[in-house]
Write an enzyme that holds these catalytic residues in place. Sequence first.
Site, mmCIF file in Angstrom:
data_model
loop_
_atom_site.group_PDB
_atom_site.id
_atom_site.type_symbol
_atom_site.label_atom_id
_atom_site.label_comp_id
_atom_site.label_asym_id
_atom_site.label_seq_id
_atom_site.Cartn_x
_atom_site.Cartn_y
_atom_site.Cartn_z
ATOM 1 N N GLU A 156 0.823 -1.216 0.000
ATOM 2 C CA GLU A 156 0.000 0.000 0.000
ATOM 3 C C GLU A 156 0.856 1.264 0.000
ATOM 4 O O GLU A 156 0.785 2.083 0.918
ATOM 5 C CB GLU A 156 -0.969 -0.039 1.179
ATOM 6 C CG GLU A 156 -1.910 -1.238 1.084
ATOM 7 C CD GLU A 156 -2.884 -1.354 2.232
ATOM 8 O OE1 GLU A 156 -2.981 -0.402 3.017
ATOM 9 O OE2 GLU A 156 -3.545 -2.387 2.336
ATOM 10 N N GLU A 181 -12.793 -9.339 8.967
ATOM 11 C CA GLU A 181 -11.491 -8.717 9.260
ATOM 12 C C GLU A 181 -10.813 -9.581 10.317
ATOM 13 O O GLU A 181 -11.428 -9.891 11.339
ATOM 14 C CB GLU A 181 -11.699 -7.280 9.757
ATOM 15 C CG GLU A 181 -10.454 -6.603 10.297
ATOM 16 C CD GLU A 181 -9.346 -6.460 9.251
ATOM 17 O OE1 GLU A 181 -9.586 -5.841 8.211
ATOM 18 O OE2 GLU A 181 -8.236 -6.999 9.491
ATOM 19 N N GLU A 201 -9.402 4.359 -0.922
ATOM 20 C CA GLU A 201 -9.681 4.747 0.469
ATOM 21 C C GLU A 201 -8.595 5.649 1.051
ATOM 22 O O GLU A 201 -8.865 6.418 1.975
ATOM 23 C CB GLU A 201 -9.840 3.490 1.333
ATOM 24 C CG GLU A 201 -8.559 2.668 1.433
ATOM 25 C CD GLU A 201 -8.753 1.319 2.130
ATOM 26 O OE1 GLU A 201 -9.841 0.736 1.987
ATOM 27 O OE2 GLU A 201 -7.820 0.859 2.801
HETATM 28 C C1 NOJ Z 1 -8.621 -2.151 5.436
HETATM 29 C C2 NOJ Z 1 -9.421 -2.415 4.214
HETATM 30 O O1 NOJ Z 1 -8.714 -2.075 3.059
HETATM 31 C C3 NOJ Z 1 -10.707 -1.634 4.313
HETATM 32 O O2 NOJ Z 1 -11.443 -1.773 3.123
HETATM 33 C C4 NOJ Z 1 -11.474 -2.129 5.499
HETATM 34 O O3 NOJ Z 1 -12.622 -1.344 5.630
HETATM 35 C C5 NOJ Z 1 -10.648 -2.020 6.772
HETATM 36 N N1 NOJ Z 1 -9.376 -2.622 6.585
HETATM 37 C C6 NOJ Z 1 -11.340 -2.687 7.946
HETATM 38 O O4 NOJ Z 1 -11.409 -4.068 7.711
#
Ligand code: NOJ
Length: 719
Positions: free
Chosen positions: A177, A418, A511
């Site tokens: 990233e 997650e 994001e």
């Molecule tokens: C990082 C991810 O790229 C994102 O899309 C997600 O919302 C957050 N982690 C939380 O899982």
Amino acid sequence: MPLLKKVGCYLALVILVPRLYAQSANPLTVIMNKVKLEVSLDAAGTPSYAVQYNGQQVIRTSKLGFALTDDSTFYKDFELLNTSRRSFNQTWQPVWGEVNTIREQYEELTINLRQRKAPGRLLNIVFRVFDDGVGFRYEFPVQPNLKYFVVANELTQFNLTGDHRTFWIPGDYDTNEYLYTTSQLSEIDNTHMVKTSTDIAVRTAPDPQSVQTPLMMKSTEGLYINIHEAALSNYPAMQLHVDRTGYALTSSLVPDATGNKAYLHAPGKTPWRTIIVSDKAVDILNSKTILNLNEPTSLTNTSWIKPMKFVGVWWEMQTGKATWNYSNFPDSADAAGGLIPNGTHGANTANVKRYIDFAANNGIDAVLVEGWNRGWEDWFGNWKENVFNFTTPYPDFDVREITRYAASKGVTMIMHNETSGSATDYERQLDTAFRFMNGFGYTSVKTGYVGKIIPRGEHHDGQWMVNHYERVAQKAAAHQVTIDVHEPMRPTGQHRTWPNWMASEAGRGNEYNAFSIGSPPEHETILPFTRLMGGPMDYTPGIFKMKGYAGYAPDRQMHSTLAKQLALYVTIYSPVQMAADLPENYAARPDAFQFIKDVAVDWDDTKIIEAEPGDYITIARKEKGKTSWFIGAITDENSRTATIPLTFLDKAQQYVAVIYGDAPDADWKNNPEAYKIESFLVNSATTLKLKLAPGGGAAVHLKPATASDLKQYKKYVAK
Ligand code: NOJ
Ligand code: CA
């Protein structure tokens, strides 16, 4: 085997063997159109290879081999036992993809080597030459003296011919990233980038002269060269150490907790190392070589694997308007031992229903919900083992009611798992997690690995995690669930083998514009030449509200115009695409949202119209099984005019082109939301000239004209 053939075989051997020894002094060559491979053994018995394109050297003589933990010299003193050749030329149909049919054509050469010194260990190297590049892999055949072994280092070299212009990110063991740096090879030093990052990823990049693959280069002679790998499985990801004066790259594998690289058994093999080359940038984006080097899928029924568009309870957390957690940290318990709600939890039943309604009303297939399950109060940055529970919803997320409601509206729900890096914990819960998905009708899951990995000391891109991601893909397939993996190692074409592994993040997504300094407008013109070479990216395009995110610093903004956000649905390939913004921001711009409603996610054909890494990309794609084409054109911080001859259209047909473009006064920084939508009649003789703003883009929907369209719209005339 018939007798005649058998005799023929022995004859061939008798004739071949002396010739091979003689040949070992000279290179063995393999040619496919403009690509020429030379393979040889040098005086020290070290195997090497070199690559030319159209008579121009691309890779100078480069050594091959390993240091094993029990033999640091598994790269020299080899003799050539045998060689074999094979031609392959077939087509295959991907379950989903950029095109409906892929030609797989190569010339293959295998060399069988034996070390002269005792105990005479064996190593095979298989080379495949395609018309746009070369792939090669090491194989460790069954043998008495190499049963179980440990790779201390892979010594594969890629010796380049000059100080090429390079698009690179640091060789980090835990994340891709990063922003791309464009520099000459001789200038590569990642220290600054690793130190100044402003985001949440774990960073582990001990070698300042290391970079990740796919590595994109433009040679001093104007050739486009891409180095990556294919079919990464049971092995760590390959990064490259750069010798800045010799322009030599060496494979640098992501280590495990003890510093070892890979634990292998014979028979065993490495992934393919790939070199794609052309004098045209568009050919790099057209290449199917990485995909072709992966094994065909063994899944017999793939009818449950469906490309789709989705919205999600997500951007409101990314922009600070809502929270993933239901309660505040530390876990606050009420008198009954329950969590005390904090009032900002996004994944509550009423809010989820709002997204379901929005999807149903707009023909969007699915809804992702993050923050629905227990564990988010203290999930990040703690390197804790048991954080999340993948089957226990928060009290305000009524999973039964949501399942019922979504089904009644014909909307699919996307699960979110997650793991906060605790892969061991996820593996313990995998069976129940997938049974839960099956039980509540979830047909896909977005997984995530934010934070340091457990088992402790393992890295996101090491062999242990490579195997973990594959185990999850396999388990998901057994449960007929598709996956979209965030924070995995970057893809290497494994979606041919696991078509249910539909997308990965493994790169710096949209994001970052919400929670960090963001990514400059050139970012999306580099991604297709780097990160996307291995497979689809869940980039999350489609942001319409470019500035002023509630919970965060007010100066954060997208580095893009609104029209460019639309174009990304075509230029950033993925069979699963998010419409990432909030429903209310789409409701405010129904005319622009129409493109997101219309755009396809699965394609019969793709034409890369024009492309230059770091500057611009224009791509046209034909919707699978339909007559519509969609075009995306994007630029970096410079405005430009995209020139698009529509020669790919059906010659007998008139089309309407709906052009979603930047307004004349648009620019990503000061006027990002200004767009203009116009419709014209076009045909295969038309050439579109689309003006793109600085940081801008254009999206076009081309559909066969109806009788009333022919009356209503004017013929397109380029301005
Ligand atoms: C990082 C991810 O790229 C994102 O899309 C997600 O919302 C957050 N982690 C939380 O899982
Ligand atoms: Ca540029």
